[in-house]
Write a protein that holds these residues in place. Sequence first.
Motif, PDB file in Angstrom:
ATOM      1  N   LYS A  80       5.644  -6.143  -9.350  1.00 19.86           N
ATOM      2  CA  LYS A  80       4.647  -6.586 -10.318  1.00 19.86           C
ATOM      3  C   LYS A  80       4.985  -7.969 -10.853  1.00 19.86           C
ATOM      4  O   LYS A  80       4.122  -8.851 -10.950  1.00 19.86           O
ATOM      5  N   GLU A  81       6.256  -8.167 -11.183  1.00 22.33           N
ATOM      6  CA  GLU A  81       6.697  -9.461 -11.706  1.00 22.33           C
ATOM      7  C   GLU A  81       6.581 -10.549 -10.639  1.00 22.33           C
ATOM      8  O   GLU A  81       6.081 -11.649 -10.903  1.00 22.33           O
ATOM      9  N   ARG A  82       7.016 -10.237  -9.446  1.00 24.02           N
ATOM     10  CA  ARG A  82       7.022 -11.204  -8.349  1.00 24.02           C
ATOM     11  C   ARG A  82       5.602 -11.595  -7.936  1.00 24.02           C
ATOM     12  O   ARG A  82       5.318 -12.765  -7.652  1.00 24.02           O
ATOM     13  N   ALA A  83       4.712 -10.619  -7.898  1.00 17.36           N
ATOM     14  CA  ALA A  83       3.343 -10.872  -7.432  1.00 17.36           C
ATOM     15  C   ALA A  83       2.409 -11.340  -8.540  1.00 17.36           C
ATOM     16  O   ALA A  83       1.282 -11.755  -8.275  1.00 17.36           O
ATOM     17  N   GLY A  84       2.868 -11.261  -9.791  1.00 15.37           N
ATOM     18  CA  GLY A  84       2.031 -11.673 -10.910  1.00 15.37           C
ATOM     19  C   GLY A  84       0.832 -10.774 -11.128  1.00 15.37           C
ATOM     20  O   GLY A  84      -0.275 -11.242 -11.428  1.00 15.37           O
ATOM     21  N   LEU A  85       1.044  -9.465 -10.995  1.00 17.59           N
ATOM     22  CA  LEU A  85      -0.054  -8.503 -11.135  1.00 17.59           C
ATOM     23  C   LEU A  85      -0.452  -8.317 -12.594  1.00 17.59           C
ATOM     24  O   LEU A  85       0.402  -8.282 -13.481  1.00 17.59           O
ATOM     25  N   LEU A  86      -1.746  -8.138 -12.827  1.00 12.82           N
ATOM     26  CA  LEU A  86      -2.241  -7.784 -14.156  1.00 12.82           C
ATOM     27  C   LEU A  86      -2.260  -6.270 -14.351  1.00 12.82           C
ATOM     28  O   LEU A  86      -2.195  -5.772 -15.466  1.00 12.82           O
ATOM     29  N   ILE A  87      -2.375  -5.538 -13.246  1.00 12.48           N
ATOM     30  CA  ILE A  87      -2.466  -4.080 -13.267  1.00 12.48           C
ATOM     31  C   ILE A  87      -1.175  -3.509 -12.688  1.00 12.48           C
ATOM     32  O   ILE A  87      -0.603  -4.082 -11.754  1.00 12.48           O
ATOM     33  N   GLU A  88      -0.715  -2.387 -13.230  1.00 11.90           N
ATOM     34  CA  GLU A  88       0.514  -1.766 -12.736  1.00 11.90           C
ATOM     35  C   GLU A  88       0.378  -1.402 -11.256  1.00 11.90           C
ATOM     36  O   GLU A  88      -0.660  -0.853 -10.842  1.00 11.90           O
ATOM     37  N   PRO A  89       1.397  -1.664 -10.453  1.00 13.34           N
ATOM     38  CA  PRO A  89       1.327  -1.332  -9.024  1.00 13.34           C
ATOM     39  C   PRO A  89       1.058   0.153  -8.770  1.00 13.34           C
ATOM     40  O   PRO A  89       0.296   0.501  -7.860  1.00 13.34           O
ATOM     41  N   ALA A  90       1.672   1.039  -9.571  1.00  7.17           N
ATOM     42  CA  ALA A  90       1.432   2.472  -9.390  1.00  7.17           C
ATOM     43  C   ALA A  90      -0.038   2.807  -9.621  1.00  7.17           C
ATOM     44  O   ALA A  90      -0.623   3.647  -8.920  1.00  7.17           O
ATOM     45  N   THR A  91      -0.654   2.143 -10.598  1.00  3.99           N
ATOM     46  CA  THR A  91      -2.078   2.351 -10.865  1.00  3.99           C
ATOM     47  C   THR A  91      -2.919   1.879  -9.689  1.00  3.99           C
ATOM     48  O   THR A  91      -3.884   2.537  -9.284  1.00  3.99           O
ATOM     49  N   LEU A  92      -2.554   0.739  -9.120  1.00  3.04           N
ATOM     50  CA  LEU A  92      -3.283   0.213  -7.963  1.00  3.04           C
ATOM     51  C   LEU A  92      -3.168   1.143  -6.762  1.00  3.04           C
ATOM     52  O   LEU A  92      -4.132   1.321  -6.011  1.00  3.04           O
ATOM     53  N   ILE A  93      -1.998   1.753  -6.593  1.00  8.50           N
ATOM     54  CA  ILE A  93      -1.832   2.711  -5.500  1.00  8.50           C
ATOM     55  C   ILE A  93      -2.708   3.943  -5.751  1.00  8.50           C
ATOM     56  O   ILE A  93      -3.295   4.499  -4.809  1.00  8.50           O
ATOM     57  N   HIS A  94      -2.837   4.350  -6.996  1.00  9.18           N
ATOM     58  CA  HIS A  94      -3.763   5.436  -7.326  1.00  9.18           C
ATOM     59  C   HIS A  94      -5.196   5.060  -6.940  1.00  9.18           C
ATOM     60  O   HIS A  94      -5.950   5.890  -6.420  1.00  9.18           O
ATOM     61  N   VAL A  95      -5.588   3.822  -7.226  1.00 10.51           N
ATOM     62  CA  VAL A  95      -6.940   3.361  -6.889  1.00 10.51           C
ATOM     63  C   VAL A  95      -7.151   3.400  -5.378  1.00 10.51           C
ATOM     64  O   VAL A  95      -8.180   3.885  -4.887  1.00 10.51           O
ATOM     65  N   LEU A  96      -6.181   2.906  -4.626  1.00 11.33           N
ATOM     66  CA  LEU A  96      -6.283   2.911  -3.164  1.00 11.33           C
ATOM     67  C   LEU A  96      -6.297   4.327  -2.612  1.00 11.33           C
ATOM     68  O   LEU A  96      -7.005   4.615  -1.631  1.00 11.33           O
ATOM     69  N   LEU A  97      -5.542   5.212  -3.225  1.00 14.38           N
ATOM     70  CA  LEU A  97      -5.563   6.616  -2.805  1.00 14.38           C
ATOM     71  C   LEU A  97      -6.952   7.215  -2.957  1.00 14.38           C
ATOM     72  O   LEU A  97      -7.424   7.947  -2.080  1.00 14.38           O
ATOM     73  N   LEU A  98      -7.617   6.907  -4.071  1.00 13.74           N
ATOM     74  CA  LEU A  98      -8.971   7.421  -4.279  1.00 13.74           C
ATOM     75  C   LEU A  98      -9.908   6.937  -3.175  1.00 13.74           C
ATOM     76  O   LEU A  98     -10.727   7.709  -2.668  1.00 13.74           O
ATOM     77  N   GLN A  99      -9.782   5.669  -2.804  1.00 18.45           N
ATOM     78  CA  GLN A  99     -10.654   5.140  -1.759  1.00 18.45           C
ATOM     79  C   GLN A  99     -10.415   5.844  -0.429  1.00 18.45           C
ATOM     80  O   GLN A  99     -11.360   6.148   0.301  1.00 18.45           O
ATOM     81  N   LEU A 157     -15.396  10.562 -14.214  1.00 12.77           N
ATOM     82  CA  LEU A 157     -14.299  10.971 -15.102  1.00 12.77           C
ATOM     83  C   LEU A 157     -13.050  11.359 -14.321  1.00 12.77           C
ATOM     84  O   LEU A 157     -11.927  11.119 -14.780  1.00 12.77           O
ATOM     85  N   LEU A 158     -13.214  11.964 -13.149  1.00 13.83           N
ATOM     86  CA  LEU A 158     -12.062  12.337 -12.333  1.00 13.83           C
ATOM     87  C   LEU A 158     -11.304  11.083 -11.890  1.00 13.83           C
ATOM     88  O   LEU A 158     -10.071  11.028 -11.971  1.00 13.83           O
ATOM     89  N   PHE A 159     -12.037  10.072 -11.453  1.00 16.24           N
ATOM     90  CA  PHE A 159     -11.405   8.815 -11.030  1.00 16.24           C
ATOM     91  C   PHE A 159     -10.697   8.155 -12.214  1.00 16.24           C
ATOM     92  O   PHE A 159      -9.582   7.643 -12.075  1.00 16.24           O
ATOM     93  N   ARG A 160     -11.363   8.145 -13.369  1.00 11.99           N
ATOM     94  CA  ARG A 160     -10.757   7.521 -14.555  1.00 11.99           C
ATOM     95  C   ARG A 160      -9.459   8.234 -14.919  1.00 11.99           C
ATOM     96  O   ARG A 160      -8.441   7.603 -15.233  1.00 11.99           O
ATOM     97  N   TRP A 161      -9.495   9.551 -14.918  1.00 12.42           N
ATOM     98  CA  TRP A 161      -8.292  10.323 -15.257  1.00 12.42           C
ATOM     99  C   TRP A 161      -7.167  10.010 -14.272  1.00 12.42           C
ATOM    100  O   TRP A 161      -6.017   9.794 -14.691  1.00 12.42           O
ATOM    101  N   PHE A 162      -7.478   9.941 -12.990  1.00 15.99           N
ATOM    102  CA  PHE A 162      -6.451   9.776 -11.973  1.00 15.99           C
ATOM    103  C   PHE A 162      -5.746   8.422 -12.087  1.00 15.99           C
ATOM    104  O   PHE A 162      -4.551   8.317 -11.816  1.00 15.99           O
ATOM    105  N   VAL A 163      -6.471   7.379 -12.486  1.00  9.00           N
ATOM    106  CA  VAL A 163      -5.850   6.058 -12.597  1.00  9.00           C
ATOM    107  C   VAL A 163      -5.356   5.762 -14.010  1.00  9.00           C
ATOM    108  O   VAL A 163      -4.820   4.684 -14.266  1.00  9.00           O
ATOM    109  N   GLY A 164      -5.550   6.726 -14.935  1.00 11.69           N
ATOM    110  CA  GLY A 164      -4.992   6.563 -16.283  1.00 11.69           C
ATOM    111  C   GLY A 164      -5.894   5.870 -17.287  1.00 11.69           C
ATOM    112  O   GLY A 164      -5.412   5.332 -18.291  1.00 11.69           O
TER     113      GLY A 164
END
Length: 203
Positions: A88-107, A126-133
């Motif tokens: 996250k620090e190296r890539a300059g992410l605004l969103i947590e990497p674990a959260t992004l992996i959750h988003v990709l998992l949903l897709q 609501l299910l998607f919102r819950w899963f990504v926090g």
Amino acid sequence: MGSMERYAKVGMQELDQRLSKVVEAARKRPVSVYRYGAPLVWIVSQEDWQCALKEVSSFIPPNHSLVLARPQIDSLLSAQSDYLAAFKERAGLLIEPATLIHVLLLQVLYSVPSERQVSEQLSYNLLFRWFVGLDLKHKVWTYGQLSRDTSKVLADATCMGLLHRIVGEVFCNALLHMPEFSVNFTLLQTWSARHAGGSTLTL
């Protein structure tokens, strides 16, 4: 014009003059009270207020396959927390990497055709919102923010290896018992094709 529409937005003077009618209208629809042309306070019914205080998790069936799989998913992500924090620090992410992996998992799990459609569903599913926090009061990231950060996760071999591992260990052997999912393995392989020769793909 009915009372519900008439009192959806009022000024302080009108509120003083017509309090009982405004409160009655608020039982059907929240009323925004303005002062000097700017919103000051909302009047809402007891039912609306209680609904607003609910956690997203209260709407999710406890026996849903995604709920049952969540502890194992989070365990695998937690095991890589040091790497993800550094990434996250190296890539300059605004969103947590674990959260992004959750988003990709949903897709992948729901075969959502595009990243933009995933972004749209996070606004109302609501299910998607819950899963990504995301709770009810949290705004969804803009599509630009989400697209920017997920592209960096997709470009990282270790993150993609982790995504593969989650799908393989948590879902592949249990899909017959998880009718909610329609896993898009082709999409997953397309994402990973650029890392085919990378040694960091295996965690």
